[in-house]
Write a protein that holds these residues in place. Sequence first.
Motif, PDB file in Angstrom:
ATOM      1  N   THR A  26       0.848  -1.191   0.000  1.00  0.00           N
ATOM      2  CA  THR A  26       0.000   0.000   0.000  1.00  0.00           C
ATOM      3  C   THR A  26       0.881   1.237   0.000  1.00  0.00           C
ATOM      4  N   THR A  27       0.299   2.325  -0.452  1.00  0.00           N
ATOM      5  CA  THR A  27       0.973   3.615  -0.422  1.00  0.00           C
ATOM      6  C   THR A  27      -0.096   4.691  -0.520  1.00  0.00           C
ATOM      7  N   LYS A  28       0.306   5.937  -0.468  1.00  0.00           N
ATOM      8  CA  LYS A  28      -0.666   7.014  -0.660  1.00  0.00           C
ATOM      9  C   LYS A  28       0.004   8.126  -1.453  1.00  0.00           C
ATOM     10  N   VAL A  29      -0.827   8.818  -2.236  1.00  0.00           N
ATOM     11  CA  VAL A  29      -0.339   9.905  -3.085  1.00  0.00           C
ATOM     12  C   VAL A  29      -1.352  11.038  -3.073  1.00  0.00           C
ATOM     13  N   ARG A  30      -0.901  12.211  -3.454  1.00  0.00           N
ATOM     14  CA  ARG A  30      -1.815  13.358  -3.545  1.00  0.00           C
ATOM     15  C   ARG A  30      -2.538  13.400  -4.893  1.00  0.00           C
ATOM     16  N   LEU A  31      -1.839  12.993  -5.960  1.00  0.00           N
ATOM     17  CA  LEU A  31      -2.394  13.056  -7.307  1.00  0.00           C
ATOM     18  C   LEU A  31      -2.413  11.670  -7.935  1.00  0.00           C
ATOM     19  N   LEU A  32      -3.443  11.371  -8.682  1.00  0.00           N
ATOM     20  CA  LEU A  32      -3.533  10.068  -9.335  1.00  0.00           C
ATOM     21  C   LEU A  32      -2.368   9.808 -10.273  1.00  0.00           C
ATOM     22  N   GLU A  33      -1.861  10.849 -10.902  1.00  0.00           N
ATOM     23  CA  GLU A  33      -0.736  10.668 -11.826  1.00  0.00           C
ATOM     24  C   GLU A  33       0.521  10.165 -11.111  1.00  0.00           C
ATOM     25  N   GLN A  34       0.558  10.268  -9.792  1.00  0.00           N
ATOM     26  CA  GLN A  34       1.711   9.806  -9.020  1.00  0.00           C
ATOM     27  C   GLN A  34       1.641   8.317  -8.670  1.00  0.00           C
ATOM     28  N   VAL A  35       0.492   7.687  -8.932  1.00  0.00           N
ATOM     29  CA  VAL A  35       0.294   6.285  -8.529  1.00  0.00           C
ATOM     30  C   VAL A  35       1.325   5.337  -9.151  1.00  0.00           C
ATOM     31  N   PRO A  36       1.524   5.344 -10.477  1.00  0.00           N
ATOM     32  CA  PRO A  36       2.480   4.367 -11.038  1.00  0.00           C
ATOM     33  C   PRO A  36       3.873   4.472 -10.426  1.00  0.00           C
ATOM     34  N   MET A  37       4.398   5.672 -10.269  1.00  0.00           N
ATOM     35  CA  MET A  37       5.741   5.831  -9.699  1.00  0.00           C
ATOM     36  C   MET A  37       5.774   5.387  -8.241  1.00  0.00           C
ATOM     37  N   ALA A  38       4.736   5.719  -7.483  1.00  0.00           N
ATOM     38  CA  ALA A  38       4.698   5.326  -6.074  1.00  0.00           C
ATOM     39  C   ALA A  38       4.654   3.807  -5.937  1.00  0.00           C
ATOM     40  N   VAL A  39       3.894   3.141  -6.791  1.00  0.00           N
ATOM     41  CA  VAL A  39       3.826   1.671  -6.742  1.00  0.00           C
ATOM     42  C   VAL A  39       5.181   1.082  -7.109  1.00  0.00           C
ATOM     43  N   ARG A  40       5.812   1.617  -8.149  1.00  0.00           N
ATOM     44  CA  ARG A  40       7.137   1.106  -8.542  1.00  0.00           C
ATOM     45  C   ARG A  40       8.148   1.280  -7.405  1.00  0.00           C
ATOM     46  N   GLU A  41       8.085   2.415  -6.715  1.00  0.00           N
ATOM     47  CA  GLU A  41       8.997   2.643  -5.584  1.00  0.00           C
ATOM     48  C   GLU A  41       8.755   1.617  -4.483  1.00  0.00           C
ATOM     49  N   GLN A  42       7.501   1.284  -4.203  1.00  0.00           N
ATOM     50  CA  GLN A  42       7.190   0.287  -3.183  1.00  0.00           C
ATOM     51  C   GLN A  42       7.668  -1.100  -3.613  1.00  0.00           C
ATOM     52  N   LEU A  43       7.506  -1.416  -4.897  1.00  0.00           N
ATOM     53  CA  LEU A  43       7.972  -2.715  -5.405  1.00  0.00           C
ATOM     54  C   LEU A  43       9.479  -2.852  -5.249  1.00  0.00           C
ATOM     55  N   ALA A  44      10.195  -1.753  -5.405  1.00  0.00           N
ATOM     56  CA  ALA A  44      11.661  -1.785  -5.293  1.00  0.00           C
ATOM     57  C   ALA A  44      12.110  -2.131  -3.876  1.00  0.00           C
ATOM     58  N   HIS A  45      11.248  -1.906  -2.877  1.00  0.00           N
ATOM     59  CA  HIS A  45      11.602  -2.192  -1.484  1.00  0.00           C
ATOM     60  C   HIS A  45      11.362  -3.647  -1.083  1.00  0.00           C
ATOM     61  N   ILE A  46      10.837  -4.447  -2.001  1.00  0.00           N
ATOM     62  CA  ILE A  46      10.597  -5.856  -1.705  1.00  0.00           C
ATOM     63  C   ILE A  46      11.778  -6.636  -2.267  1.00  0.00           C
ATOM     64  N   PRO A  47      12.699  -7.084  -1.398  1.00  0.00           N
ATOM     65  CA  PRO A  47      13.936  -7.711  -1.871  1.00  0.00           C
ATOM     66  C   PRO A  47      13.703  -9.022  -2.614  1.00  0.00           C
ATOM     67  N   GLY A  48      14.353  -9.139  -3.761  1.00  0.00           N
ATOM     68  CA  GLY A  48      14.349 -10.379  -4.522  1.00  0.00           C
ATOM     69  C   GLY A  48      13.036 -10.743  -5.185  1.00  0.00           C
ATOM     70  N   GLU A  49      12.009 -10.004  -4.915  1.00  0.00           N
ATOM     71  CA  GLU A  49      10.693 -10.353  -5.443  1.00  0.00           C
ATOM     72  C   GLU A  49      10.511  -9.873  -6.877  1.00  0.00           C
ATOM     73  N   PHE A  50      11.053  -8.722  -7.191  1.00  0.00           N
ATOM     74  CA  PHE A  50      10.833  -8.117  -8.496  1.00  0.00           C
ATOM     75  C   PHE A  50      12.163  -7.705  -9.088  1.00  0.00           C
ATOM     76  N   SER A  51      12.455  -8.206 -10.279  1.00  0.00           N
ATOM     77  CA  SER A  51      13.764  -7.959 -10.884  1.00  0.00           C
ATOM     78  C   SER A  51      13.953  -6.499 -11.290  1.00  0.00           C
ATOM     79  N   ASP A  52      12.954  -5.892 -11.912  1.00  0.00           N
ATOM     80  CA  ASP A  52      13.098  -4.504 -12.347  1.00  0.00           C
ATOM     81  C   ASP A  52      11.765  -3.780 -12.246  1.00  0.00           C
ATOM     82  N   PRO A  53      11.450  -3.219 -11.092  1.00  0.00           N
ATOM     83  CA  PRO A  53      10.162  -2.554 -10.903  1.00  0.00           C
ATOM     84  C   PRO A  53       9.946  -1.380 -11.850  1.00  0.00           C
ATOM     85  N   GLU A  54      11.037  -0.802 -12.368  1.00  0.00           N
ATOM     86  CA  GLU A  54      10.887   0.327 -13.287  1.00  0.00           C
ATOM     87  C   GLU A  54      10.183  -0.089 -14.573  1.00  0.00           C
ATOM     88  N   ASP A  55      10.253  -1.373 -14.922  1.00  0.00           N
ATOM     89  CA  ASP A  55       9.588  -1.871 -16.123  1.00  0.00           C
ATOM     90  C   ASP A  55       8.140  -2.276 -15.858  1.00  0.00           C
TER      91      ASP A  55
END
Length: 123
Positions: A26-55
Amino acid sequence: MAIYTARVRRDGEWWLVSVDEVEGLTTKVRLLEQVPMAVREQLAHIPGEFSDPEDAIVMVFPEDDSQCVLHVKDLSERVRKLQYEEQRAMRQAVRELSLQGLTFRDIGEILGVDFKRAMQLAK
């Protein structure tokens, strides 16, 4: 490349975001346009689970999945596919008409586009 579904719900000035594919993300954002980047940032904090969250592709949906929103998204996807198909057909038509000896001005007139656009489609 993975696709994630971000469910959003308004809470005061914030959008609360949860991701269907990752329990507890989960995360929270002020603007809907920020959702994809916020989700990618959260995915990056899960070790070994996701090879490249930026993609990661993040699709944003309201939590309640209202029928009108789903209908609009479905129509938008169909329009995008039709536009692609139209461009492909236009290119083919330009090639065929060009092989018949028509000028780009004539081709543009027949297809309802500017002659410069007909020239671009020929490339």
